[in-house]
Write a protein that holds these residues in place. Structure first.
Motif, PDB file in Angstrom:
ATOM      1  N   ALA A   1       3.347  10.658 -27.083  1.00 48.58           N
ATOM      2  CA  ALA A   1       3.437   9.409 -27.849  1.00 48.58           C
ATOM      3  C   ALA A   1       3.440   8.175 -26.938  1.00 48.58           C
ATOM      4  O   ALA A   1       3.479   7.044 -27.422  1.00 48.58           O
ATOM      5  N   ALA A   2       3.412   8.386 -25.620  1.00 51.39           N
ATOM      6  CA  ALA A   2       3.382   7.250 -24.690  1.00 51.39           C
ATOM      7  C   ALA A   2       2.061   6.506 -24.835  1.00 51.39           C
ATOM      8  O   ALA A   2       1.048   7.105 -25.211  1.00 51.39           O
ATOM      9  N   PRO A   3       2.059   5.205 -24.559  1.00 49.34           N
ATOM     10  CA  PRO A   3       0.792   4.465 -24.566  1.00 49.34           C
ATOM     11  C   PRO A   3      -0.217   5.155 -23.650  1.00 49.34           C
ATOM     12  O   PRO A   3       0.126   5.519 -22.522  1.00 49.34           O
ATOM     13  N   ARG A   4      -1.436   5.332 -24.146  1.00 52.88           N
ATOM     14  CA  ARG A   4      -2.446   6.033 -23.340  1.00 52.88           C
ATOM     15  C   ARG A   4      -2.967   5.150 -22.219  1.00 52.88           C
ATOM     16  O   ARG A   4      -3.509   5.640 -21.229  1.00 52.88           O
TER      17      ARG A   4
ATOM     18  N   HIS B   1       7.424   9.897 -19.267  1.00 57.24           N
ATOM     19  CA  HIS B   1       8.539  10.844 -19.203  1.00 57.24           C
ATOM     20  C   HIS B   1       9.295  10.900 -20.519  1.00 57.24           C
ATOM     21  O   HIS B   1       9.641  11.969 -21.006  1.00 57.24           O
ATOM     22  N   GLU B   2       9.528   9.709 -21.112  1.00 56.65           N
ATOM     23  CA  GLU B   2      10.379   9.644 -22.305  1.00 56.65           C
ATOM     24  C   GLU B   2       9.643  10.014 -23.586  1.00 56.65           C
ATOM     25  O   GLU B   2      10.231  10.593 -24.495  1.00 56.65           O
TER      26      GLU B   2
ATOM     27  N   ALA C   1       9.893  -3.467 -23.801  1.00 58.16           N
ATOM     28  CA  ALA C   1       9.451  -2.094 -23.512  1.00 58.16           C
ATOM     29  C   ALA C   1      10.075  -1.061 -24.442  1.00 58.16           C
ATOM     30  O   ALA C   1       9.388  -0.147 -24.918  1.00 58.16           O
ATOM     31  N   ASP C   2      11.386  -1.207 -24.748  1.00 56.32           N
ATOM     32  CA  ASP C   2      12.043  -0.165 -25.552  1.00 56.32           C
ATOM     33  C   ASP C   2      11.600  -0.176 -27.008  1.00 56.32           C
ATOM     34  O   ASP C   2      11.827   0.799 -27.726  1.00 56.32           O
ATOM     35  N   GLU C   3      10.977  -1.258 -27.458  1.00 57.14           N
ATOM     36  CA  GLU C   3      10.493  -1.292 -28.846  1.00 57.14           C
ATOM     37  C   GLU C   3       9.123  -0.647 -29.004  1.00 57.14           C
ATOM     38  O   GLU C   3       8.662  -0.427 -30.122  1.00 57.14           O
ATOM     39  N   ILE C   4       8.486  -0.337 -27.886  1.00 58.59           N
ATOM     40  CA  ILE C   4       7.196   0.351 -27.963  1.00 58.59           C
ATOM     41  C   ILE C   4       7.398   1.769 -28.511  1.00 58.59           C
ATOM     42  O   ILE C   4       6.577   2.288 -29.267  1.00 58.59           O
ATOM     43  N   ALA C   5       8.535   2.373 -28.168  1.00 53.19           N
ATOM     44  CA  ALA C   5       8.829   3.734 -28.635  1.00 53.19           C
ATOM     45  C   ALA C   5       8.929   3.796 -30.155  1.00 53.19           C
ATOM     46  O   ALA C   5       8.598   4.817 -30.760  1.00 53.19           O
TER      47      ALA C   5
END
Ligand code: C2E
Ligand code: MG
Ligand code: MG
Ligand code: MG
Length: 283
Positions: A110-113, A105-106, A266-270
């Motif tokens: 670019a989200a992890p596939r 959603h976010e 999790a938030d550092e993955i972005a």
């Protein structure tokens, strides 16, 4: 909550120290599960040579109220021996799937596939495990192809219903990764019977790859097997640029390791970006 400790352990003078320590750890872990002491980190799985984010692997962490950080290498075996891995694993799976949906959603494209979740032999042996996986996908709304279930060779060889559950999970459209590949038994035979999509080449074969020992020969053979069998090879525990370059030269296109990134919140993955040097060498 809170009252679990004494009730779980009981007192037995004959109990040896290691058993007592295991029981205490398991009792504490049961409390941890109910009181937010557990959380997940996500380690990037990157494409080579550029180091761009491809997917992530969820890795569980525990902050014990008195002992501080306890590593999964310590408490996962304890959870497996006591059966606690079943509720613990269920929590991990659901948490990782919820996070995967959040990223979609976010972050959109670019989200992890793919989001990889470790599953223990003990979980795989539970009747109806595949049905549980399906229920989590339904509840969270995660498309099955985004989830990868990571199991060890030995877990699949466990006999019983493990292989049947794994096949049922694969039939949902979930990807299957074989972890620590090459360190167990009868690895090549397993590839014929097990519905694997991804083969994770163990760190021990990556460690000495630049010194040209037997490990390098195995790593070179494994990538050819993967190519021939249409499996995605992921090199694990890549710590140096030299290892990455050599793996790439051998034909590896996916890697995971401290050279690229440690397990991250999790938030550092972005905000994960390949290191500048990697991007230059890719250009
Ligand atoms: P694994 O599945 O083989 O996970 C890879 C381990 O290697 C992780 O350790 C990761 O942090 C570490 N690692 C990654 N890159 C490097 C590197 O470049 N160098 C070094 N030295 N290590 C690297 P971690 O998180 O301590 O997990 C250890 C093991 O505990 C995992 O091995 C897995 O078997 C188990 N585990 C961790 N999380 C879970 C979980 O959620 N469920 C289950 N069932 N087992 C888990
Ligand atoms: Mg694993
Ligand atoms: Mg792993
Ligand atoms: Mg591994």
């Amino acid at each position: 909550k809170g009252q679990g400790k004494g009730r779980q352990v009981g007192y037995d003078p004959a109990m040896d120290q290691r058993t007592a320590a295991l029981a205490r750890l398991a009792a504490d872990l049961r409390i941890a599960l109910d009181t937010d002491q557990l959380y997940l980190l996500y380690q990037p799985i990157v494409s080579m040579p550029g180091g761009e984010l491809f997917g992530v692997e969820a890795l569980v962490r525990w902050t014990h109220p008195e002992r501080g950080a306890v590593g999964p290498a310590v408490f996962i075996p304890a959870a497996e021996r006591t059966g606690l891995i079943v509720p613990l694993g269920a929590w991990i799976l659901e948490e990782a799937c919820r996070q995967a949906v959040r990223w979609r959603h976010e972050l959109g494209d670019a989200a992890p596939r793919t989001v990889t979740v470790n599953v223990s032999a003990r979980q795989l042996r539970e009747a109806g495990f595949a049905a549980d996986v399906n229920a989590v996908l339904q509840r969270t709304g995660l498309p099955p192809h985004v989830l990868t279930v990571e199991v060890t060779e030995t877990a699949v060889f466990d006999g019983g219903t493990a292989l049947a559950e794994l096949r049922a999970i694969a039939a949902l459209g979930v990807k299957i990764a074989l972890d620590d590949f090459g360190t167990g038994h009868s690895s090549l035979g397993l590839l014929r019977t097990c519905p694997a999509d991804i083969l994770k080449v163990d760190k021990s074969f990556v460690d000495d790859i630049v010194t040209g020992g037997h490990e390098a020969v195995v790593a070179a053979a494994l990538i050819r097997i993967c190519d021939g069998m249409n499996l995605r090879a992921v090199a694990e525990g890549v710590e140096t640029a030299d290892q990455a370059a050599e793996l790439y030269r051998l034909g590896y296109r996916f890697a995971q390791g401290y050279h690229y990134a440690r397990p991250l919140p999790a938030d550092e993955i972005a905000t994960y970006r390949p290191a500048a040097a990697e991007q230059r060498s890719a250009a």
